[in-house]
Scaffold this motif. Structure first.
Motif, PDB file in Angstrom:
ATOM      1  N   UNK A  15      77.061  57.789  69.095  1.00  0.00           N
ATOM      2  CA  UNK A  15      77.886  57.646  70.300  1.00  0.00           C
ATOM      3  C   UNK A  15      76.996  57.848  71.517  1.00  0.00           C
ATOM      4  N   UNK A  16      76.762  56.785  72.220  1.00  0.00           N
ATOM      5  CA  UNK A  16      75.866  56.814  73.378  1.00  0.00           C
ATOM      6  C   UNK A  16      76.702  56.902  74.650  1.00  0.00           C
ATOM      7  N   UNK A  24      65.448  49.096  87.272  1.00  0.00           N
ATOM      8  CA  UNK A  24      64.692  49.573  86.103  1.00  0.00           C
ATOM      9  C   UNK A  24      65.562  49.997  84.937  1.00  0.00           C
ATOM     10  N   UNK A  25      66.888  49.796  85.053  1.00  0.00           N
ATOM     11  CA  UNK A  25      67.760  50.080  83.916  1.00  0.00           C
ATOM     12  C   UNK A  25      68.486  51.399  84.034  1.00  0.00           C
ATOM     13  N   UNK A  26      69.400  51.670  83.084  1.00  0.00           N
ATOM     14  CA  UNK A  26      70.202  52.904  83.102  1.00  0.00           C
ATOM     15  C   UNK A  26      69.320  54.133  82.888  1.00  0.00           C
ATOM     16  N   UNK A  27      69.684  55.234  83.534  1.00  0.00           N
ATOM     17  CA  UNK A  27      68.860  56.456  83.454  1.00  0.00           C
ATOM     18  C   UNK A  27      69.803  57.660  83.344  1.00  0.00           C
ATOM     19  N   UNK A  28      70.224  58.218  84.482  1.00  0.00           N
ATOM     20  CA  UNK A  28      71.103  59.389  84.425  1.00  0.00           C
ATOM     21  C   UNK A  28      72.491  59.039  83.893  1.00  0.00           C
ATOM     22  N   UNK A  29      72.836  57.764  83.901  1.00  0.00           N
ATOM     23  CA  UNK A  29      74.129  57.323  83.370  1.00  0.00           C
ATOM     24  C   UNK A  29      74.212  57.482  81.863  1.00  0.00           C
ATOM     25  N   UNK A  30      73.076  57.712  81.229  1.00  0.00           N
ATOM     26  CA  UNK A  30      73.019  57.762  79.768  1.00  0.00           C
ATOM     27  C   UNK A  30      72.397  59.046  79.238  1.00  0.00           C
ATOM     28  N   UNK A  31      71.492  59.649  79.976  1.00  0.00           N
ATOM     29  CA  UNK A  31      70.645  60.680  79.352  1.00  0.00           C
ATOM     30  C   UNK A  31      71.221  62.094  79.388  1.00  0.00           C
ATOM     31  N   UNK A  32      72.487  62.239  79.767  1.00  0.00           N
ATOM     32  CA  UNK A  32      73.122  63.562  79.748  1.00  0.00           C
ATOM     33  C   UNK A  32      73.564  63.964  78.352  1.00  0.00           C
TER      34      UNK A  32
END
Lengths: 440, 440
Positions: B246-247, B261-269
């Protein structure tokens, strides 16, 4: 004032060392520097372990640990440095880092009574080989030069060079850890999908637009727990130190693949770090003010602090030279390509740390940030060939009469870095070097 | 035919186990499955070590190693499984994986003479806790559902939903390893920069559009050296197994930050994996043909193979359920949200491996790929709330009368996965579960 911005006796420009080479003019590693690496004797099967550079020597920290000279926190820190990666030492935090730095500074000073015990712990840098200084769990690449972002934006998106988020968000993305290697690791020109502007379909090809990126690498020391935010004014406690970082880029692969999720194979075939980590504390004399013009958007609260405005920036000079195969054969010196400074960065290291953790993302000891290509305001300060050649349209003239638009097989890229100013001892980063091998 | 596509005695649907719970209808972990995890007794301070699921039990591989029952390669493999991470076992390669699988299958079969020696090595799954099955060095997220890419593309770029590279490039990007946690790890709603469409400036806010992504996770076993390419027909040798993944995604943070440059804080939590790794070999009966319509662009040579066309796809059913705080308090069952299959993927696992290494990028044991959100062709098969709610515009009706557009605090998302078909024993992935906590 945090420890990382306060000058102490280890920064005294008058200090000299009983290791005479450390006292030479323009030495990268005077006693005011004391950077860390992981090393062993070249070609040996010795265990890799921590070392500190002093002049043209490496102080073997495993040997220093066993010397009987050190005690207290410094000795505890040395125990952690007797390992093939510095992660455990980096995790100890700034009290331990500072204690070891002070103890090493005192021990290596001219006249110190440690000379008899520590002279045997020195190994000439010419005789050692390095590996990565730590296990890099996660590597994040930022994009902090507005000059680079604008120049590259013009090439990839002529109608929309600088996106609206740039002045608000310290843009970053996750990179590949496994392919980060230490200086001297040559690599093959990557292959990938390339689509010519006038072609209807892509082809598989060796990269034709291979580039370097002149960056600063930032190593995280102490981490944070998942869910915990690092305040901008606490960021320095989490920053262990800095290196030189060449984030090789395949511009033609990048142009075709990067939307919508960002660069991937264009970057992850190789990145190269310098062996030495210059500590955050060693750079205290070279901090400088960070400014945001009043006409520009001002940072949101979590990216704003008086301390960051006063001394959040670092004046680290960065230079790139190119040595072609022809120069090497002819014994000619490498040709200068770029010179700029990290002080031009639109965002500071403290802002990168605060931004990276505002969503609770956990940083771990040994994680690395790339600063992004550090291009300055003028064309000569461009930190990549993409910029210097204006997207490959303008030949770059080299000193020996050769020209380049992008890198050719056999080209060696050499990055150097240093800090220098009135009233402080110059300190250097050493260099990061690698050569492009032909594709299979 | 590679080992991973060949049926052998371990796949025989008639096999039963002396662990009776493994023989029950619809059991996730029959003797044909034998997935791996890292576990210990819940609440204990035991060392974490490898385990294999059988019925409702865990076979403790550290205890099995000491049982005296196993020998040869299987015993050597068990030695590597007696560790807090499976990386060393994963690095051993398919000969060792297959040997251990066969030995465990034979030992756990009805009538095996191992029962007396191994019965004491079983611990009820209800009594254990898990941690990540391995150290995930690098995590790459792909984007292999064209249905997801098209639906999301419409929302983020109405005029340009599916970019021209999609049908040529197995699009992927690097994600964050440090914030991947095992099922049961709840996490706080992330904060970040959000800019409303009609606002002139962003604000710092708790995420208002928190979403799940229903993905398959793929674990790399044996790696490759930097510079070496993995041929598409050799990919299976490098794929150890599969999990549920589950991402979690913060759609409002993503919309503002993701370019260029793509998704960053939207995913890495946070990202969450199921504890069990179902091996590539266990999935052999559930492989199916991979097709590319003749009217579509055909794969470039390095992504093309007859073997991949014949059985490169996996028919893994994926389901998401939502349990709200209100359901939990009322003792109501969770509400169904999505059901789809990994067989709809536009690119196969072998194509992901071949693409990831075509530039020489090195994969390492324990690295993980996410498949990308596995949305199928119909609306009911959408693998995220962003799609189910059509970008938040349409309420999702839950069984108990509540509605959602995105996740609320206290919501628990439950993903399950299984493979089922005529003539093969059904095997399951277990589940991955986590609950959203309020932002600080």
């Amino acid at each position: 004032m945090s420890y990382a911005t306060t000058l102490n006796e280890t920064h005294d420009p008058q200090l000299t060392s009983w290791v005479n080479s450390a006292n030479e003019e323009n030495c990268d590693f005077p006693i005011q520097n004391l950077p860390f690496a992981i090393f062993r004797r070249a070609g040996s099967n010795e265990a890799f372990r921590g070392g500190v550079a002093i002049g043209d020597q490496v102080l073997d920290l495993a040997a220093a640990k066993n010397s009987g000279y050190f005690s207290g926190i410094a000795q505890t820190a040395l125990v952690q440095c007797d390992a093939p990666e510095l992660n455990a030492f980096m995790a100890m935090g700034q009290t331990a880092w500072s204690a070891l730095r002070l103890a090493l500074s005192q021990a290596l000073r001219s006249g110190a009574d440690a000379e008899s015990k520590l002279a045997g712990c020195l190994i000439a840098q010419d005789d050692v080989e390095y590996q990565l200084p730590c296990r890099i769990g996660d590597y994040t690449d930022f994009y902090t030069s507005i000059y680079h972002a604008t120049s590259v934006g013009k090439l990839f998106r002529p109608d929309n060079p600088l996106l609206p988020n740039y002045k608000w968000v310290p843009i970053g993305y996750h990179g590949r850890s496994s392919s980060i290697e230490v200086s001297g690791s040559d690599f093959k020109r990557p292959k990938g999908q390339i689509k010519a502007p006038d072609a209807s379909e892509p082809v598989l090809s060796a990269c034709k637009r291979l580039d370097y990126e002149m960056e600063v690498g930032i190593y995280i020391g102490e981490g944070n727990q998942l869910g915990d935010i690092i305040d901008i004014d606490q960021a320095d406690k989490h920053v262990f130190g800095f290196c030189l970082f060449n984030d090789w880029s395949a511009r033609d692969i990048q142009g075709w693949e990067y939307q919508p999720l960002g660069p991937f194979l264009a970057k992850n075939f190789a990145s190269t770090v310098s062996p030495w980590i210059v500590t955050n504390e060693a750079l205290a004399p070279f901090r400088c003010a960070w400014q945001r013009d009043a006409a520009e958007p001002q940072p949101l609260g979590y990216l704003e602090s008086e301390q960051n405005r006063q001394n959040g920036a670092f004046d680290i000079q960065l230079e790139v030279q190119l040595e072609t195969a022809q120069m090497r054969e002819a014994g000619q010196p490498a040709s200068h390509l770029s010179l700029s400074s990290f002080r031009h960065s639109y965002w500071t290291v403290a802002q990168m740390v605060a931004h990276h953790t505002i969503n609770g993302c956990n940083l771990q000891p040994g994680d690395m940030f790339g600063s992004g290509t550090q291009s300055g305001p003028t064309h000569e300060e461009a930190g990549s060939m993409l910029e210097l050649s204006i997207g490959g349209k303008q030949k770059i003239e080299l000193d020996n009469g050769e020209t380049r638009t992008f890198l050719e097989d056999g080209d060696t890229v050499i990055m150097r870095g240093w800090c220098q100013k009135e009233g402080a001892k110059r300190i250097g980063f050493g260099e990061v070097v690698a050569t492009i091998l032909a594709a299979d």
